[in-house]
Motif scaffolding. Structure first.
Motif, PDB file in Angstrom:
ATOM      1  N   MET A 211      54.260   3.217  20.291  1.00 19.41           N
ATOM      2  CA  MET A 211      54.163   2.040  19.434  1.00 19.41           C
ATOM      3  C   MET A 211      52.784   1.390  19.511  1.00 19.41           C
ATOM      4  O   MET A 211      52.314   0.803  18.535  1.00 19.41           O
ATOM      5  CB  MET A 211      55.253   1.029  19.822  1.00 19.41           C
ATOM      6  N   VAL A 212      52.139   1.516  20.656  1.00 21.04           N
ATOM      7  CA  VAL A 212      50.766   1.018  20.777  1.00 21.04           C
ATOM      8  C   VAL A 212      49.835   1.840  19.893  1.00 21.04           C
ATOM      9  O   VAL A 212      48.997   1.301  19.158  1.00 21.04           O
ATOM     10  CB  VAL A 212      50.287   1.075  22.246  1.00 21.04           C
ATOM     11  N   ARG A 213      49.979   3.155  19.948  1.00 25.68           N
ATOM     12  CA  ARG A 213      49.108   4.038  19.180  1.00 25.68           C
ATOM     13  C   ARG A 213      49.297   3.880  17.675  1.00 25.68           C
ATOM     14  O   ARG A 213      48.364   4.082  16.903  1.00 25.68           O
ATOM     15  CB  ARG A 213      49.357   5.489  19.598  1.00 25.68           C
ATOM     16  N   SER A 214      50.515   3.526  17.257  1.00 27.78           N
ATOM     17  CA  SER A 214      50.795   3.360  15.824  1.00 27.78           C
ATOM     18  C   SER A 214      50.594   1.921  15.363  1.00 27.78           C
ATOM     19  O   SER A 214      50.836   1.613  14.196  1.00 27.78           O
ATOM     20  CB  SER A 214      52.241   3.779  15.533  1.00 27.78           C
ATOM     21  N   ASP A 215      50.150   1.050  16.289  1.00 29.90           N
ATOM     22  CA  ASP A 215      49.936  -0.377  16.004  1.00 29.90           C
ATOM     23  C   ASP A 215      51.239  -1.143  15.799  1.00 29.90           C
ATOM     24  O   ASP A 215      51.222  -2.319  15.432  1.00 29.90           O
ATOM     25  CB  ASP A 215      49.035  -0.599  14.784  1.00 29.90           C
ATOM     26  N   GLU A 216      52.368  -0.512  16.046  1.00 29.96           N
ATOM     27  CA  GLU A 216      53.651  -1.181  15.848  1.00 29.96           C
ATOM     28  C   GLU A 216      53.918  -2.243  16.912  1.00 29.96           C
ATOM     29  O   GLU A 216      54.558  -3.264  16.625  1.00 29.96           O
ATOM     30  CB  GLU A 216      54.787  -0.150  15.825  1.00 29.96           C
ATOM     31  N   LEU A 217      53.417  -2.027  18.109  1.00 29.74           N
ATOM     32  CA  LEU A 217      53.611  -3.034  19.151  1.00 29.74           C
ATOM     33  C   LEU A 217      52.838  -4.301  18.795  1.00 29.74           C
ATOM     34  O   LEU A 217      53.325  -5.421  19.013  1.00 29.74           O
ATOM     35  CB  LEU A 217      53.155  -2.495  20.510  1.00 29.74           C
ATOM     36  N   GLU A 218      51.657  -4.144  18.225  1.00 35.74           N
ATOM     37  CA  GLU A 218      50.881  -5.297  17.781  1.00 35.74           C
ATOM     38  C   GLU A 218      51.640  -6.073  16.716  1.00 35.74           C
ATOM     39  O   GLU A 218      51.635  -7.310  16.702  1.00 35.74           O
ATOM     40  CB  GLU A 218      49.533  -4.838  17.224  1.00 35.74           C
ATOM     41  N   LEU A 219      52.324  -5.351  15.811  1.00 37.78           N
ATOM     42  CA  LEU A 219      53.119  -6.002  14.768  1.00 37.78           C
ATOM     43  C   LEU A 219      54.260  -6.816  15.386  1.00 37.78           C
ATOM     44  O   LEU A 219      54.559  -7.928  14.934  1.00 37.78           O
ATOM     45  CB  LEU A 219      53.696  -4.955  13.814  1.00 37.78           C
ATOM     46  N   CYS A 220      54.871  -6.266  16.413  1.00 36.01           N
ATOM     47  CA  CYS A 220      55.980  -6.961  17.077  1.00 36.01           C
ATOM     48  C   CYS A 220      55.524  -8.298  17.661  1.00 36.01           C
ATOM     49  O   CYS A 220      56.194  -9.333  17.485  1.00 36.01           O
ATOM     50  CB  CYS A 220      56.561  -6.089  18.190  1.00 36.01           C
ATOM     51  N   TYR A 221      54.401  -8.288  18.323  1.00 35.11           N
ATOM     52  CA  TYR A 221      53.928  -9.524  18.958  1.00 35.11           C
ATOM     53  C   TYR A 221      53.324 -10.497  17.941  1.00 35.11           C
ATOM     54  O   TYR A 221      53.353 -11.706  18.153  1.00 35.11           O
ATOM     55  CB  TYR A 221      52.960  -9.201  20.089  1.00 35.11           C
ATOM     56  N   ALA A 222      52.808  -9.972  16.835  1.00 30.13           N
ATOM     57  CA  ALA A 222      52.350 -10.864  15.756  1.00 30.13           C
ATOM     58  C   ALA A 222      53.549 -11.623  15.196  1.00 30.13           C
ATOM     59  O   ALA A 222      53.469 -12.830  14.908  1.00 30.13           O
ATOM     60  CB  ALA A 222      51.661 -10.062  14.665  1.00 30.13           C
ATOM     61  N   HIS A 223      54.653 -10.927  15.029  1.00 32.71           N
ATOM     62  CA  HIS A 223      55.901 -11.558  14.562  1.00 32.71           C
ATOM     63  C   HIS A 223      56.359 -12.632  15.537  1.00 32.71           C
ATOM     64  O   HIS A 223      56.665 -13.774  15.135  1.00 32.71           O
ATOM     65  CB  HIS A 223      56.980 -10.487  14.394  1.00 32.71           C
ATOM     66  N   LEU A 224      56.410 -12.306  16.819  1.00 34.68           N
ATOM     67  CA  LEU A 224      56.881 -13.264  17.830  1.00 34.68           C
ATOM     68  C   LEU A 224      55.950 -14.473  17.909  1.00 34.68           C
ATOM     69  O   LEU A 224      56.403 -15.617  18.021  1.00 34.68           O
ATOM     70  CB  LEU A 224      56.982 -12.570  19.195  1.00 34.68           C
ATOM     71  N   PHE A 225      54.660 -14.231  17.815  1.00 36.94           N
ATOM     72  CA  PHE A 225      53.681 -15.327  17.824  1.00 36.94           C
ATOM     73  C   PHE A 225      53.886 -16.237  16.610  1.00 36.94           C
ATOM     74  O   PHE A 225      53.785 -17.469  16.712  1.00 36.94           O
ATOM     75  CB  PHE A 225      52.262 -14.750  17.817  1.00 36.94           C
ATOM     76  N   SER A 226      54.167 -15.645  15.470  1.00 33.79           N
ATOM     77  CA  SER A 226      54.265 -16.412  14.224  1.00 33.79           C
ATOM     78  C   SER A 226      55.423 -17.401  14.217  1.00 33.79           C
ATOM     79  O   SER A 226      55.388 -18.388  13.468  1.00 33.79           O
ATOM     80  CB  SER A 226      54.425 -15.454  13.034  1.00 33.79           C
ATOM     81  N   LEU A 227      56.441 -17.174  15.027  1.00 32.86           N
ATOM     82  CA  LEU A 227      57.601 -18.074  15.035  1.00 32.86           C
ATOM     83  C   LEU A 227      57.209 -19.487  15.465  1.00 32.86           C
ATOM     84  O   LEU A 227      57.908 -20.452  15.152  1.00 32.86           O
ATOM     85  CB  LEU A 227      58.696 -17.517  15.955  1.00 32.86           C
ATOM     86  N   GLY A 228      56.086 -19.615  16.153  1.00 33.00           N
ATOM     87  CA  GLY A 228      55.598 -20.931  16.548  1.00 33.00           C
ATOM     88  C   GLY A 228      55.126 -21.762  15.369  1.00 33.00           C
ATOM     89  O   GLY A 228      54.867 -22.968  15.522  1.00 33.00           O
ATOM     90  N   ASN A 229      55.020 -21.159  14.191  1.00 28.53           N
ATOM     91  CA  ASN A 229      54.581 -21.892  13.011  1.00 28.53           C
ATOM     92  C   ASN A 229      55.696 -22.678  12.338  1.00 28.53           C
ATOM     93  O   ASN A 229      55.444 -23.429  11.386  1.00 28.53           O
ATOM     94  CB  ASN A 229      53.976 -20.924  11.974  1.00 28.53           C
ATOM     95  N   LEU A 230      56.927 -22.525  12.800  1.00 30.10           N
ATOM     96  CA  LEU A 230      58.037 -23.240  12.184  1.00 30.10           C
ATOM     97  C   LEU A 230      57.874 -24.756  12.297  1.00 30.10           C
ATOM     98  O   LEU A 230      58.115 -25.488  11.337  1.00 30.10           O
ATOM     99  CB  LEU A 230      59.367 -22.814  12.816  1.00 30.10           C
ATOM    100  N   THR A 231      57.459 -25.243  13.465  1.00 32.48           N
ATOM    101  CA  THR A 231      57.305 -26.690  13.650  1.00 32.48           C
ATOM    102  C   THR A 231      56.220 -27.280  12.759  1.00 32.48           C
ATOM    103  O   THR A 231      56.485 -28.226  12.012  1.00 32.48           O
ATOM    104  CB  THR A 231      57.021 -27.019  15.122  1.00 32.48           C
ATOM    105  N   PRO A 232      54.981 -26.764  12.766  1.00 26.91           N
ATOM    106  CA  PRO A 232      53.959 -27.328  11.874  1.00 26.91           C
ATOM    107  C   PRO A 232      54.303 -27.179  10.404  1.00 26.91           C
ATOM    108  O   PRO A 232      53.952 -28.031   9.590  1.00 26.91           O
ATOM    109  CB  PRO A 232      52.685 -26.559  12.243  1.00 26.91           C
TER     110      PRO A 232
END
Length: 252
Positions: A211-232
């Protein structure tokens, strides 16, 4: 979460026979998306989207796709102003390709370029860009839109592969978000999925490496990071929400 293809009222195949004298005037008017609170997202858009919005997954069964939350209430996109201008940050490709879209041919083997005849900028008054020239040939404008929609479809297929992997490893779980409105009422978003962080970390080492080599792991953590945008995002439209109330909760 609503059915997002409803922004297309009358999507029909583009043809020189039917649309030879038609033009399309596209600009900064996004009123057509003012009543959708989420739209599908491509995996290639995660990095840009995660800066401004919350990314979730929507659908059921084997039909799960990434989606970007644009509003905390049903039928409301908080990123479109009264004049139709986009007031948010990144504009999802799903909206930028409108009023064009692909549909499958009758034999299901090919894709056909369609246009929403209900689009306000679709006209026979010569306003904007013509679809066909006087000889009935595709204009440069139409060719560019065909290229854009073709590239979108290719990226959509790649996104489907990513979602399939998430499902294969049972990483998605149902979730909902709760908000307290400024007038004392409440609002909630449900019917979507998020990635289980602990299950992600517990995957076998060889799977994580892949998943690291296919950039899929980066996508997973981008998704998890983005959830912090709900409050603003909630605060932007006058919703009173404490951090705890704005967090995504897993359905029991």
């Amino acid at each position: 979460m609503t059915k997002q293809l409803m922004i297309y009222e009358r999507a029909v195949p583009v043809s020189s026979e039917s649309h030879r004298d038609w033009s399309v005037k596209m600009g900064e008017d996004y009123k057509f998306s003012s009543s959708v609170n989420s739209v599908p997202l491509l995996a290639a858009e995660f990095r840009a989207t995660a800066q401004d919005y919350a990314i979730v997954f929507a659908g059921d069964g084997n039909d799960v796709v990434p989606s970007v939350i644009l509003g905390v209430r049903d039928g409301e996109n908080s990123n479109v102003g009264a004049d139709g201008n986009w007031t948010g940050g990144y504009i999802p490709a799903f909206l930028r390709r409108y009023p064009f879209v692909f549909s499958r041919s009758e034999d299901e083997k090919d894709f056909v370029l369609c246009i929403d005849e209900g689009f306000d900028g679709f006209n026979t008054d010569g306003k904007g860009e013509r679809l066909f020239d006087t000889d009935g040939e595709r204009t440069t404008f139409l060719k560019s839109k065909l290229t854009f929609v073709s590239e979108y479809q290719a990226l959509f297929e790649r996104t489907a592969v990513f979602c399939k992997r998430l499902q294969e490893h049972d990483l998605l779980e149902g979730a909902q978000a709760q908000f307290n409105l400024a007038d004392g009422q409440t609002a909630s978003l449900s019917g979507f999925f998020t990635i289980n962080r602990e299950k992600l970390k517990a995957l076998p080492a060889e799977t994580l490496v892949e998943m690291v080599r296919s950039d899929e792991l980066e996508l997973c953590y981008a998704h998890l990071f983005s959830l912090g945008n709900l409050t603003p995002m909630a605060q932007k439209i006058g919703v009173s929400a404490t951090p705890a109330e704005a967090e995504v909760a897993v359905d029991a």
